[in-house]
Design an enzyme around this catalytic site. Sequence first.
Site, PDB file in Angstrom:
ATOM      1  N   ASP A  48       0.701  -1.341  -0.091  1.00 30.75           N
ATOM      2  CA  ASP A  48       0.011   0.266  -0.100  1.00 30.75           C
ATOM      3  C   ASP A  48       0.865   1.365  -0.233  1.00 30.75           C
ATOM      4  OD1 ASP A  48      -2.494  -1.362   0.240  1.00 30.75           O
ATOM      5  OD2 ASP A  48      -2.317  -1.391   2.197  1.00 30.75           O
ATOM      6  N   TYR A  76       6.681  -8.524   8.582  1.00 35.05           N
ATOM      7  CA  TYR A  76       6.172  -7.207   8.733  1.00 35.05           C
ATOM      8  C   TYR A  76       6.499  -6.674  10.134  1.00 35.05           C
ATOM      9  CZ  TYR A  76       3.533  -8.151   4.451  1.00 35.05           C
ATOM     10  OH  TYR A  76       2.954  -8.491   3.263  1.00 35.05           O
ATOM     11  N   ASP A  90      -6.423   1.515   7.999  1.00 32.14           N
ATOM     12  CA  ASP A  90      -5.468   2.126   8.471  1.00 32.14           C
ATOM     13  C   ASP A  90      -5.406   3.455   8.309  1.00 32.14           C
ATOM     14  OD1 ASP A  90      -5.734   3.099   5.706  1.00 32.14           O
ATOM     15  OD2 ASP A  90      -4.405   1.635   4.815  1.00 32.14           O
ATOM     16  N   ARG A 231      -3.627  -5.007   8.036  1.00 31.47           N
ATOM     17  CA  ARG A 231      -4.549  -4.046   8.129  1.00 31.47           C
ATOM     18  C   ARG A 231      -5.761  -5.072   8.866  1.00 31.47           C
ATOM     19  NH1 ARG A 231      -6.532  -1.134   3.187  1.00 31.47           N
ATOM     20  NH2 ARG A 231      -5.669  -2.837   1.942  1.00 31.47           N
TER      21      ARG A 231
END
Length: 392
Positions: A48, A76, A90, A231
């Site tokens: 993203d 992550y 988010d 997310r």
Amino acid sequence: MASRSPKAPDVSGILVIDKPQGVTSHDVVAAVRGALHMRRVGHAGTLDPMATGVLIVGFGYATRLLNYIVGADKTYEATIRLGQRTTTDDADGDILPWGSAPADAHDLTAASDSVPSQEDVAARLRALTRDDVERMIAERFLGRIEQVPSTFSAIKIHGQRAYDLAREGKDVELEARPVTIHAFTVLDCDIPGSANTDSVNTGSVNDDAVAYGPHLDLAVRVTCSSGTYIRALARDLGRVLGVGGHLTRLRRVRVGSFDVTASNVVTAHTENRTFTNRDGETVTRAKAILDVPNDQATTVVDDRRTALLTRVIGMPQAARLTLPHLDITDDEAKELRFGRRIDHVVAEPTAAIAGNDLVAIVERANSRQSKPSVVFPAASAEAVTAAAEPLS
């Protein structure tokens, strides 16, 4: 536009880009395409615009490896904000107020048909402990789980992206899908053992969001299968804790064997560019800029291309980092390039390599032989030399 140097070797390979915040993965691909002056460039796994970190970019024949890389496990590092929900799960979305909207079909915070009040959420935050969070993660978010992606994801519904439909105000219903969470670790948090009024922050993502209540931030590291939405993890962790949640920071630090700390990683930054579009409107948008030499000398194209090629992971090494590999003879390489089988048995897609030449991806044909599923042309000696810099 300057043309590509006719003396430049026709190379293929993989670049590991540390994507900056504020640009799309496609913007990074465009930056690589411009720097190398090649059309055949793609990436393995979208990040993203809000996210940073490892973006695998392949060019030339290495684009055929991207389908294998995209399925690799990923790691992550992220920040989850508990106590606030947003429209996109988010920080790019609008904060949703508590107690004023009906719960959606997947809203696990709701014990009835309404969302908890702001006072209820604040009380739950004050009572929350780190043990509560880690216990919930262990019970609900490790191993194989069912996850409903965010409505603002890039998943296609009848040929249209879910985020396009959501922005048009249309109802988006995505099916739950299985993903695997290998590790979900709380690295740091605002909870000093047992939360109290002083430990709950009154700040917010947006300047006007103080009215939407206090929050707690968790710094986490997640290692997961391909297809996992961090997310959605943030959203769902907040839901099962009864306080809501969304993602405020996301950084991908690893894709398979490709790590953001490797010496070959190409960093990048964003710059705002203003231009006039076809309708005569002045538009400003962010552009990805690769951190390679970019002076105004007459050889700038060759200089930038050469500098970028020093960071390339060559085809054989990229294949070894992505797939099991099989060392084959020159005669076997010729057979594979003619589409013929060789007398080796593999259990899964495997890179067949002759010396420093990636020949094919092979798969099991029968109990004695393997057959080529993807074939690569023989690399020139010049191309092999240009793209053989080891990853360290």
